[in-house]
Design an enzyme around this catalytic site. Sequence first.
Site, PDB file in Angstrom:
ATOM      1  N   GLU A   1     -15.120 -16.326  37.416  1.00 11.28           N
ATOM      2  CA  GLU A   1     -16.720 -15.636  37.798  1.00 11.28           C
ATOM      3  C   GLU A   1     -16.778 -15.356  39.659  1.00 11.28           C
ATOM      4  OE1 GLU A   1     -17.322 -19.114  34.669  1.00 11.28           O
ATOM      5  OE2 GLU A   1     -15.891 -18.420  36.082  1.00 11.28           O
TER       6      GLU A   1
ATOM      7  N   ALA B   1      22.726 -21.453  14.423  1.00 10.48           N
ATOM      8  CA  ALA B   1      23.965 -21.251  15.149  1.00 10.48           C
ATOM      9  C   ALA B   1      25.006 -21.178  14.157  1.00 10.48           C
ATOM     10  CB  ALA B   1      24.204 -22.509  16.086  1.00 10.48           C
TER      11      ALA B   1
ATOM     12  N   ALA C   1      28.756 -22.735  12.346  1.00 13.18           N
ATOM     13  CA  ALA C   1      29.011 -24.376  12.155  1.00 13.18           C
ATOM     14  C   ALA C   1      29.773 -24.832  13.560  1.00 13.18           C
ATOM     15  CB  ALA C   1      29.975 -24.231  11.296  1.00 13.18           C
TER      16      ALA C   1
ATOM     17  N   TRP D   1      24.140 -13.928  20.453  1.00 13.66           N
ATOM     18  CA  TRP D   1      22.477 -14.115  20.264  1.00 13.66           C
ATOM     19  C   TRP D   1      22.341 -13.830  18.760  1.00 13.66           C
ATOM     20  CZ3 TRP D   1      20.302 -16.070  24.114  1.00 13.66           C
ATOM     21  CH2 TRP D   1      20.838 -15.726  25.436  1.00 13.66           C
TER      22      TRP D   1
ATOM     23  N   ARG E   1       7.406 -18.002  27.300  1.00 19.33           N
ATOM     24  CA  ARG E   1       7.465 -18.795  28.611  1.00 19.33           C
ATOM     25  C   ARG E   1       6.584 -18.880  29.474  1.00 19.33           C
ATOM     26  NH1 ARG E   1      14.183 -19.004  29.145  1.00 19.33           N
ATOM     27  NH2 ARG E   1      14.831 -19.865  27.045  1.00 19.33           N
TER      28      ARG E   1
END
Length: 324
Positions: free
Chosen positions: A57, A167, A169, A175, A189
């Site tokens: 404000e 992921a 094994a 990615w 983030r």
Amino acid sequence: MIAPAGDDARWMAAAVAIGERGRGVTAPNPAVGCVIVRDGCVIGRGWTQPGGRPHAEAVALAQAGSVADATVFVTLEPCAHDSARGPACADLLVAAGPARVVVALVDPDERTAGRGIARLREAGIVVYVGCGAAGATASLAGFLMRQRAGRPHVTLKLATSLDGRIALADGSSRWITGDRSRAHAHLERARCDMILVGGGTLRIDAPRLDVRIDGLADRSPRRAVLTRGAVPAGWERVAAPEAVAGLDGVDSLLVEGGAGAAAAFLRAGLVDRLLLYRAPILIGDGQAALGDIGLGALDDAHGRWRLAGARMLGSDRLEVYERA
């Protein structure tokens, strides 16, 4: 309570959007947005500045100059308590004398909690409360959670294959999702006060957890690891999910991984929002996204989450869920 004018929802949406600019840099103060309108034109706008001051404000009023016959749209009730860091926003508005003030949410902070609105009305300013409440609630989720529950608002991020793997094994995970999903995750983030990962993720992946988006590199939040052991320089230790309540200056926490940390926060009932990024790939025999979350029966899994939004990010799909 005065009925809102026809364009109030549109202007309040603008105030919510501009308030987003302060997310991640204002805690423990809320990231408020303010827009001042006269004759259909914006004459002032502001958002809470880094470190919590000046308030939205104050910034908008300084830009607007005279606010006679204007309407002030603000996402949270103007503060009414004294502070060594600046005057109460309710007093600033009373002195400025706008025709109307439209407030999305009453401030749950007991130092204000309706007193700001009362002060404006006592000065003869018309006040309407509740316009745009849903959008303001989402934008101010971290501040509201800290005020009402004494802990940060927790978002859990999962980036998985279609079959729920994070992921291969052997642990390879770069990615799973594409560039657009990763850019969106970096934006998330930038909007939080702290990012947390598990001890295994820290040891294996050595994540940077910074914000790698042009123009937002300085918005990288604090980093924490869920562990009872020692932590490297530049990291903070969180011994257990419940310990996040004691983190100073953290109203919004992003949990990024791995499976153990994600499961621990779910098991503790401390996840408020879930970001699920799913890539159109199948991995098969890989690492699961979650460990044991403490379900005793399948029926216990139902009714816990509601879909709040979904969108495509390139070939990936993002689904946002909120605690039901």
